[in-house]
Scaffold this active site. Structure first.
Site, PDB file in Angstrom:
ATOM      1  N   GLY A  23       0.813  -1.215   0.000  1.00 43.01           N
ATOM      2  CA  GLY A  23       0.000   0.000   0.000  1.00 43.01           C
ATOM      3  C   GLY A  23       0.842   1.258   0.000  1.00 43.01           C
ATOM      4  O   GLY A  23       0.491   2.263   0.618  1.00 43.01           O
ATOM      5  N   ALA A  24       1.953   1.232  -0.747  1.00 40.64           N
ATOM      6  CA  ALA A  24       2.937   2.314  -0.677  1.00 40.64           C
ATOM      7  C   ALA A  24       2.644   3.469  -1.622  1.00 40.64           C
ATOM      8  O   ALA A  24       3.442   4.399  -1.706  1.00 40.64           O
ATOM      9  CB  ALA A  24       4.326   1.748  -0.985  1.00 40.64           C
ATOM     10  N   ASN A  25       1.517   3.448  -2.319  1.00 40.60           N
ATOM     11  CA  ASN A  25       1.248   4.513  -3.282  1.00 40.60           C
ATOM     12  C   ASN A  25       0.576   5.727  -2.671  1.00 40.60           C
ATOM     13  O   ASN A  25       0.522   6.790  -3.295  1.00 40.60           O
ATOM     14  CB  ASN A  25       0.395   3.987  -4.441  1.00 40.60           C
ATOM     15  CG  ASN A  25      -0.946   3.465  -3.982  1.00 40.60           C
ATOM     16  OD1 ASN A  25      -1.011   2.331  -3.510  1.00 40.60           O
ATOM     17  ND2 ASN A  25      -2.007   4.247  -4.107  1.00 40.60           N
ATOM     18  N   GLY A  27      -0.985   7.756   1.347  1.00 35.85           N
ATOM     19  CA  GLY A  27      -1.187   7.755   2.787  1.00 35.85           C
ATOM     20  C   GLY A  27       0.028   7.346   3.585  1.00 35.85           C
ATOM     21  O   GLY A  27       1.167   7.698   3.281  1.00 35.85           O
ATOM     22  N   GLY A  29       1.408   4.458   3.902  1.00 34.26           N
ATOM     23  CA  GLY A  29       2.340   3.601   3.179  1.00 34.26           C
ATOM     24  C   GLY A  29       3.307   4.398   2.334  1.00 34.26           C
ATOM     25  O   GLY A  29       4.509   4.111   2.297  1.00 34.26           O
ATOM     26  N   SER A 152      -4.663  -0.879  14.312  1.00 35.66           N
ATOM     27  CA  SER A 152      -5.442   0.328  14.576  1.00 35.66           C
ATOM     28  C   SER A 152      -6.027   0.223  15.981  1.00 35.66           C
ATOM     29  O   SER A 152      -6.234  -0.891  16.498  1.00 35.66           O
ATOM     30  CB  SER A 152      -6.578   0.451  13.555  1.00 35.66           C
ATOM     31  OG  SER A 152      -7.554   1.381  13.977  1.00 35.66           O
ATOM     32  N   TYR A 178     -13.966  -3.953  10.367  1.00 38.84           N
ATOM     33  CA  TYR A 178     -12.632  -3.355  10.347  1.00 38.84           C
ATOM     34  C   TYR A 178     -11.902  -3.636  11.664  1.00 38.84           C
ATOM     35  O   TYR A 178     -10.736  -4.043  11.659  1.00 38.84           O
ATOM     36  CB  TYR A 178     -12.750  -1.853  10.123  1.00 38.84           C
ATOM     37  CG  TYR A 178     -11.413  -1.143  10.068  1.00 38.84           C
ATOM     38  CD1 TYR A 178     -10.554  -1.313   9.004  1.00 38.84           C
ATOM     39  CD2 TYR A 178     -11.023  -0.278  11.089  1.00 38.84           C
ATOM     40  CE1 TYR A 178      -9.331  -0.651   8.943  1.00 38.84           C
ATOM     41  CE2 TYR A 178      -9.812   0.388  11.051  1.00 38.84           C
ATOM     42  CZ  TYR A 178      -8.975   0.194   9.968  1.00 38.84           C
ATOM     43  OH  TYR A 178      -7.759   0.846   9.922  1.00 38.84           O
TER      44      TYR A 178
END
Length: 304
Positions: A23-25, A27, A29, A152, A178
């Site tokens: 998820g590095a693209n 936020g 990440g 979280s 979640y």
């Protein structure tokens, strides 16, 4: 380092290290990948959308022209994609120093993963469980290697795992779904650390949470456009939210099994410090049961 005012300036030199960030693209990440690259790590941006991943890599290189970056397509909501991506990374890199399990979904339309799991549990927990298991042999021989999984504070709220329906929809509440996935992240981290320690492995497992960071994770939340001006004072920037992950990943004093999060009110924002977690997340029996159920439904077994 600066004690309880730890910042990105406290990240040690990462030259020669390989970090893989899901998820590095965008936020947290993206900010995690950016900070590690800025300190000299070769960072693999594991992303679902290669176009967005390439844009993220360009943004990092614009700030750090010498950054070493690699792109890898990886959809955590598909075990086939996880297997293909892990195999590609294992073929390309003989070692991994940091595996950062960051990608996640929160309030998104109700649906299942391609394997039939509830989308949040399947992506946030089961996808990363399989991902870690498939890449662990690249970390085990590496001194100082770490697996950092992003959880979280939602793990405390209405989070109870039904093992009779493990991985599938359990009720209609998206917030509860979640929270269940984030509880599983912590149960996984603790059980992984126990197994690593018992095996005398060089690798340690830790967890972190970003607090309430200003990212895209709420983009599907109802009326988010109207709510943003009200909630923004309670949030901090994604770069600040990523600090807990970065501390868990790089602080030389960090110990396996630790959980990092912000030090402010209700852990919503602030500097990264050691934080506590729910009694349920620290239950050894529940940790083991979650691990065994995850192995069964993903078909992935670990070397430890």
């Amino acid at each position: 380092m600066t004690g309880d005012t730890w910042t990105a300036e406290d990240i040690p030199d990462q030259s020669g290290r390989v970090a893989v960030v899901t998820g590095a693209n965008s936020g947290n990440g993206f900010e995690t990948a950016r900070a590690l690259a800025g300190r000299g790590a070769l960072v693999v941006l594991a992303v679902r959308d290669l176009v967005k991943g390439a844009a993220a890599a360009d943004a990092i290189r614009a700030e750090y022209p010498g950054a070493e970056l690699a792109l890898q397509e990886a959809d955590l909501a598909s075990l086939d994609s996880v297997r293909e991506a892990a195999a590609a990374i294992a073929d390309r890199f003989e070692r991994i120093d940091l595996l950062v399990n960051n990608a996640g979904v929160f309030h998104t339309p109700r649906r299942q993963t391609s394997d039939g799991f509830e989308i949040r549990f399947g992506t946030n927990h089961l996808g990363h469980f399989a991902w870690t298991g498939l890449l662990l042999d690249r970390l085990l021989p590496v001194a100082g290697s770490r697996v950092v999984t992003v959880s979280s504070n939602a793990h405390r709220y209405r989070a109870r795992i039904d093992f009779e329906r493990f991985g599938v929809a359990q009720g209609r509440s998206q917030s509860a779904a979640y929270g269940r996935s984030k509880l599983a992240n912590l149960l996984f981290t603790h059980e992984l650390q126990r197994r690593l320690a018992a095996a005398g492995a060089e690798t340690i497992a830790l967890a972190a949470h970003p607090g309430w960071a200003e990212t895209e994770i709420l983009r599907h939340f109802p009326f988010i456009g109207l709510m943003r001006p009200l909630i923004r004072p309670l949030q901090h920037r994604a770069a600040a939210g990523a600090l807990a992950t970065l501390r868990a990943a790089t602080d030389p004093a960090a110990v396996g099994g630790e959980f990092y999060g912000p030090d402010g009110l209700w852990e919503m924002r602030g500097h990264p410090v050691l934080v506590g977690s729910s009694d349920r997340s620290r239950d050894p029996g529940l940790q083991r049961q979650t691990w065994e159920a995850s192995e069964e439904v993903t078909g992935i077994s670990f070397e430890v």
